[in-house]
Design an enzyme around this catalytic site. Structure first.
Site, mmCIF file in Angstrom:
data_model
loop_
_atom_site.group_PDB
_atom_site.id
_atom_site.type_symbol
_atom_site.label_atom_id
_atom_site.label_comp_id
_atom_site.label_asym_id
_atom_site.label_seq_id
_atom_site.Cartn_x
_atom_site.Cartn_y
_atom_site.Cartn_z
ATOM 1 N N LYS A 151 -21.807 0.223 -4.219
ATOM 2 C CA LYS A 151 -22.524 1.388 -4.734
ATOM 3 C C LYS A 151 -21.729 1.929 -5.912
ATOM 4 O O LYS A 151 -20.565 1.561 -6.097
ATOM 5 C CB LYS A 151 -22.702 2.446 -3.641
ATOM 6 C CG LYS A 151 -21.405 3.120 -3.204
ATOM 7 C CD LYS A 151 -21.741 4.282 -2.282
ATOM 8 C CE LYS A 151 -20.546 5.150 -2.029
ATOM 9 N NZ LYS A 151 -20.831 6.238 -1.123
ATOM 10 N N LYS A 171 0.839 -1.194 0.000
ATOM 11 C CA LYS A 171 0.000 0.000 0.000
ATOM 12 C C LYS A 171 0.878 1.249 0.000
ATOM 13 O O LYS A 171 0.634 2.210 -0.740
ATOM 14 C CB LYS A 171 -0.871 -0.021 1.266
ATOM 15 C CG LYS A 171 -2.159 0.735 1.129
ATOM 16 C CD LYS A 171 -2.981 0.624 2.398
ATOM 17 C CE LYS A 171 -3.889 -0.594 2.402
ATOM 18 N NZ LYS A 171 -4.564 -0.784 3.682
ATOM 19 N N CYS A 229 -18.934 0.209 5.941
ATOM 20 C CA CYS A 229 -19.342 1.008 7.111
ATOM 21 C C CYS A 229 -20.714 0.628 7.670
ATOM 22 O O CYS A 229 -20.799 0.096 8.768
ATOM 23 C CB CYS A 229 -19.317 2.488 6.765
ATOM 24 S SG CYS A 229 -17.664 3.088 6.497
ATOM 25 N N THR A 268 -11.755 -0.565 11.823
ATOM 26 C CA THR A 268 -12.361 -1.226 12.992
ATOM 27 C C THR A 268 -13.371 -2.237 12.453
ATOM 28 O O THR A 268 -14.577 -2.026 12.528
ATOM 29 C CB THR A 268 -13.070 -0.208 13.914
ATOM 30 O OG1 THR A 268 -13.944 0.625 13.114
ATOM 31 C CG2 THR A 268 -12.077 0.679 14.624
ATOM 32 N N ASN A 275 -24.674 6.870 11.231
ATOM 33 C CA ASN A 275 -24.745 5.701 10.359
ATOM 34 C C ASN A 275 -25.977 4.845 10.664
ATOM 35 O O ASN A 275 -26.607 4.293 9.761
ATOM 36 C CB ASN A 275 -23.460 4.866 10.460
ATOM 37 C CG ASN A 275 -22.365 5.427 9.558
ATOM 38 O OD1 ASN A 275 -22.595 6.366 8.803
ATOM 39 N ND2 ASN A 275 -21.176 4.868 9.637
ATOM 40 N N GLY A 331 -24.756 -1.832 1.767
ATOM 41 C CA GLY A 331 -23.610 -2.694 2.013
ATOM 42 C C GLY A 331 -22.418 -1.805 2.267
ATOM 43 O O GLY A 331 -22.571 -0.662 2.682
HETATM 44 C C1 UDX Z 1 -21.482 5.712 4.714
HETATM 45 C C2 UDX Z 1 -21.973 7.061 5.257
HETATM 46 O O1 UDX Z 1 -22.831 7.685 4.289
HETATM 47 C C3 UDX Z 1 -20.796 7.954 5.580
HETATM 48 O O2 UDX Z 1 -21.252 9.179 6.134
HETATM 49 C C4 UDX Z 1 -19.898 7.220 6.557
HETATM 50 O O3 UDX Z 1 -18.757 8.008 6.834
HETATM 51 C C5 UDX Z 1 -19.473 5.867 6.006
HETATM 52 O O4 UDX Z 1 -20.620 5.106 5.650
HETATM 53 P P1 UDX Z 1 -20.562 4.857 2.357
HETATM 54 O O5 UDX Z 1 -20.388 3.524 2.990
HETATM 55 O O6 UDX Z 1 -19.475 5.411 1.499
HETATM 56 O O7 UDX Z 1 -20.819 5.974 3.490
HETATM 57 O O8 UDX Z 1 -21.858 4.771 1.450
HETATM 58 P P2 UDX Z 1 -23.297 5.446 1.371
HETATM 59 O O9 UDX Z 1 -23.332 6.411 0.272
HETATM 60 O O10 UDX Z 1 -23.767 5.880 2.700
HETATM 61 O O11 UDX Z 1 -24.156 4.183 0.909
HETATM 62 C C6 UDX Z 1 -24.224 3.020 1.730
HETATM 63 C C7 UDX Z 1 -25.060 1.952 1.094
HETATM 64 O O12 UDX Z 1 -26.426 2.327 1.136
HETATM 65 C C8 UDX Z 1 -24.743 1.630 -0.362
HETATM 66 O O13 UDX Z 1 -24.753 0.223 -0.522
HETATM 67 C C9 UDX Z 1 -25.882 2.275 -1.132
HETATM 68 O O14 UDX Z 1 -26.150 1.612 -2.334
HETATM 69 C C10 UDX Z 1 -27.022 2.116 -0.145
HETATM 70 N N1 UDX Z 1 -28.092 3.128 -0.303
HETATM 71 C C11 UDX Z 1 -27.824 4.449 -0.143
HETATM 72 C C12 UDX Z 1 -29.395 2.714 -0.600
HETATM 73 O O15 UDX Z 1 -29.669 1.517 -0.735
HETATM 74 N N2 UDX Z 1 -30.371 3.658 -0.724
HETATM 75 C C13 UDX Z 1 -30.141 4.985 -0.575
HETATM 76 O O16 UDX Z 1 -31.082 5.781 -0.701
HETATM 77 C C14 UDX Z 1 -28.817 5.387 -0.275
#
Ligand code: UDX
Length: 436
Positions: free
Chosen positions: A327, A35, A264, A85, A212, A261
């Site tokens: 996503k 990395k 986080c 974590t 979250n 998914g």
């Molecule tokens: C998330 C939080 O948004 C962020 O603030 C935190 O710091 C880390 O976790 P992230 O994991 O990058 O961020 O993705 P996010 O955009 O939140 O989407 C999470 C999941 O929810 C994805 O699988 C997405 O497809 C799904 N999602 C999101 C939905 O199914 N519907 C929605 O309306 C929005």
């Protein structure tokens, strides 16, 4: 300022590059030599829009370097802890091994007045325990907790222009010193009127996990409505639009489909629940078990729907899967609903041809047994059904003639992201989750 970032994964690599972009002198530390060499060569070890450009300019400025040797941080004023974590194996709780190891490894190299800043997502109570560890250093050093809210795909933007800054600090004079150091670090964001909340350690830790938990709950809420919509002939996307017009509810994060998914939301709600139970407050967070269950049911529903439209069995059927990342605009397949569905289809005997604009290599590492191709047009050749499971822009914009190679005219929209009428009027059977 002289800054170190311990842990150069999704969070740390972006944070390090952004801090250098803001004019700080930054050293990124990670135990993984591969990395570190990638980052030294300005190659992002994962797909994140804007990061390669930022790494290149920061490396060229001489303000950003990377190392595997923790002793190189001895001259630094502010140390950010950005290690992972993950969920513990076989348990819901968070594994704090890396956070504990990072802080412990720093102790001999802390200079007088240094500030250790936790950014990792941790169970409430962790910061006060780590503050004692930092206080055991031979110098006068302090700890603050400054949770990170960045979203993958928007990580650079979210780090350079956060929508809020949260500082969890100790009470008294050392807390005041920590605040003024953090203000200097985040001078640019503060000059743009970014809201700043100064609070105690426990609140800062809880801000992150509760944010979250709320987002996950919002998604599972609309997916629960999708289950009801499916049974009653209602349309969950119109329902979301209609309730979203209420400013108290808001339309964002009400996209129904395969569910959440990633690295986080799933593990954070599980760790939060586990922490609630440790605190004897299991009832307060029991609803997160439902949020998780609703979310996981979407994947089963997608497999059931595919089986149903293919005549009751997946055995011997050829299925094209468009989208593997958890996503769009990410190559991350950690706990990806799309990849999970692809594997379940295969487990039921389907031949799965999968594709994704960025996540083929990351998927292959986890599941070499799937068949991967580069493009949607290749994936659909001879397919009995086409499944859109991650709403990448180029899949949302597909038109029926792009998929002429498919054997069956069946398209399943796992993210409610396609124009239903466009596909139906071209003679396709269009089905989605939560819409008639
Ligand atoms: C998330 C939080 O948004 C962020 O603030 C935190 O710091 C880390 O976790 P992230 O994991 O990058 O961020 O993705 P996010 O955009 O939140 O989407 C999470 C999941 O929810 C994805 O699988 C997405 O497809 C799904 N999602 C999101 C939905 O199914 N519907 C929605 O309306 C929005």
């Amino acid at each position: 300022m002289k800054i170190s970032v311990i842990g150069c994964g999704y969070l740390g690599a972006v944070h390090a590059a952004c801090m250098a972009e803001l004019g700080h002198e930054v050293i990124g530390v990670d135990v993984d030599p591969a990395k570190i060499s990638a980052l030294e060569a300005a190659t992002a070890p994962f797909f994140e829009p804007g990061l390669p450009e930022l790494l290149a300019s920061a490396n060229a400025s001489g303000r950003l370097r990377f190392t595997t040797d923790i002793s190189e941080v001895a001259e630094v004023d502010v140390h950010f802890i950005a290690v992972g974590t993950p969920q513990k194996k076989g348990e819901f709780a968070a594994d704090l091994t890396y956070v504990d190891a990072a802080v412990t490894s720093l102790l001999p190299y802390l200079r007088d007045g240094a500030l250790v800043v936790g950014k990792s997502t941790v169970p409430v109570g962790t910061a006060s325990r780590l503050a004692e560890l930092v206080a055991s250093a031979p110098v006068d050093a302090m700890l603050a907790w400054n949770p990170e809210f960045l979203r993958e795909g928007f990580a650079v933007k979210d780090t350079l222009g956060p929508d809020r800054l949260v500082y969890g600090v100790s009470s008294g004079e050392s807390g005041t010193r920590a605040v003024s150091i953090l203000d200097e670090v985040f001078e640019v964001a503060l000059a743009h009127d970014t809201p700043r909340i100064i609070t105690d350690y426990a609140t800062a830790e809880l801000v992150k996990v509760s944010a979250n938990a709320f987002l996950a709950t919002k998604i599972s809420f609309i997916n629960a409505m999708a289950e009801i919509a499916e049974a009653t002939g209602a349309d969950v996307t119109q329902l979301a639009d209609a309730i979203g017009h209420d400013a108290r509810i808001g339309r964002r994060f009400l996209n129904s489909g395969l569910g959440f998914g990633g690295g986080c939301l799933p593990k954070d709600i599980r760790a939060f629940r586990a922490r609630g139970e440790e605190l004897g407050l299991g009832d307060s967070l029991a609803f997160l078990g439902e949020v998780d269950a609703i979310n996981l049911r979407r994947r089963s529903r997608m497999v059931d729907l595919t089986r149903e439209v293919l005549g009751g069995s997946l055995d011997g059927k050829r299925v094209a899967v468009l989208g593997l990342a958890f996503k769009p605009d990410s190559d991350d397949v950690r706990d990806s609903p799309s990849l999970d569905v692809a594997m379940r289809l295969k487990a039921e005997g389907a031949t799965v041809i999968a594709t994704d604009p960025e996540a083929i290599e990351t998927s292959r590492r986890l599941h070499p047994e799937l068949d991967y191709v580069r493009t949607a047009a290749e994936a659909v050749v001879g397919a009995d059904a086409v499944l859109v499971l991650t709403e990448w822009k180029n899949y949302r914009e597909l038109v029926p003639t792009d998929l002429d190679g498919a054997a069956g005219r069946i398209i399943l929209d796992g993210r409610n992201c396609l124009d239903r009428e466009r596909w139906r009027s071209a003679g396709w059977l269009y089905r989605s989750l939560g819409r008639p």
